[in-house]
Design a protein around this motif. Sequence first.
Motif, short mmCIF file in Angstrom:
data_model
loop_
_atom_site.label_atom_id
_atom_site.label_comp_id
_atom_site.label_asym_id
_atom_site.label_seq_id
_atom_site.Cartn_x
_atom_site.Cartn_y
_atom_site.Cartn_z
N PRO A 152 0.68 -1.28 -0.04
CA PRO A 152 -0.14 -0.15 0.05
C PRO A 152 0.77 1.17 0.04
CG PRO A 152 -0.61 -1.33 1.67
CD PRO A 152 0.67 -2.09 1.26
N SER A 153 0.47 2.08 -0.51
CA SER A 153 0.96 3.54 -0.62
C SER A 153 0.97 4.15 0.69
CB SER A 153 0.41 4.70 -1.63
OG SER A 153 -0.93 4.79 -0.96
N ALA A 154 2.26 4.94 1.12
CA ALA A 154 2.23 5.65 2.38
C ALA A 154 2.12 7.16 1.96
CB ALA A 154 3.68 5.30 3.04
N THR A 155 1.35 7.74 2.93
CA THR A 155 1.32 9.05 2.62
C THR A 155 1.56 10.00 4.09
OG1 THR A 155 -1.02 9.05 4.09
CG2 THR A 155 -1.15 8.57 1.50
N GLU B 266 2.09 10.80 9.73
CA GLU B 266 1.58 11.83 11.25
C GLU B 266 1.25 10.93 12.13
OE1 GLU B 266 0.61 14.69 13.74
OE2 GLU B 266 2.05 14.83 12.06
N ALA B 267 0.15 9.95 11.60
CA ALA B 267 -0.65 8.82 12.48
C ALA B 267 0.47 8.22 13.38
CB ALA B 267 -1.62 8.01 11.63
N LYS C 214 -2.12 3.63 13.64
CA LYS C 214 -2.05 3.73 12.00
C LYS C 214 -3.40 4.17 11.63
CE LYS C 214 0.80 -0.47 11.48
NZ LYS C 214 1.05 -1.89 10.81
N ARG C 215 -3.48 4.73 10.62
CA ARG C 215 -4.52 5.22 9.83
C ARG C 215 -5.02 4.35 8.78
NH1 ARG C 215 -5.69 8.48 5.58
NH2 ARG C 215 -3.68 7.97 4.79
N ALA C 216 -6.38 4.10 9.04
CA ALA C 216 -7.05 3.37 7.82
C ALA C 216 -7.47 4.26 6.54
CB ALA C 216 -8.41 2.50 8.25
N ASP C 217 -7.12 3.68 5.29
CA ASP C 217 -7.63 4.55 4.36
C ASP C 217 -8.13 3.78 3.38
OD1 ASP C 217 -7.64 6.16 2.01
OD2 ASP C 217 -5.59 6.85 2.29
N HIS C 218 -9.39 3.86 2.84
CA HIS C 218 -10.21 3.14 1.79
C HIS C 218 -9.77 3.45 0.47
CE1 HIS C 218 -13.25 1.22 4.64
NE2 HIS C 218 -12.54 2.19 5.48
N ALA C 219 -9.01 4.57 0.42
CA ALA C 219 -8.54 5.15 -0.92
C ALA C 219 -7.09 4.97 -1.17
CB ALA C 219 -9.32 6.56 -1.00
#
Length: 129
Positions: A47-50, A55-56, A62-67
């Motif tokens: 998965p990509s890291a943003t 920051e999280a 850990k931040r969940a990201d559906h996109a």
Amino acid sequence: MNAQSSPARSGWEWPTNTLTALRLGQRLVTEVPASRSGRRAFVDITPSATPEDAEARSQGWKRADHARDFTLQHWDYEADRLDGYDYDIGAVLVKATAVTSELELTAALREWGLHPERFVYPWHSDDPR
């Protein structure tokens, strides 16, 4: 999860734990047939890291990201090098693709002939990365 955003629209269901792991930014892997005897091969989903993930992480979660975007890579390794630091010597990137959604990821896996249920956490495999 609604029907429009479901990565299973193509007919392949993601196990809840692995889909959640991907949304949390966790890499997954599966072993696939190698190119020849004496080699082993793996396909991984990264998965990509943003900046929001960084920051999280700095705050201890850990931040969940559906996109998320994902990178799918198929690597072929010398079997006798998997346990050492030099696993990348003689390694061959067979193919790779980048996708921009869970739906595209499922479509790419389908094209590669890999069912989502095959993927596990890296520590449950012999993947050297």
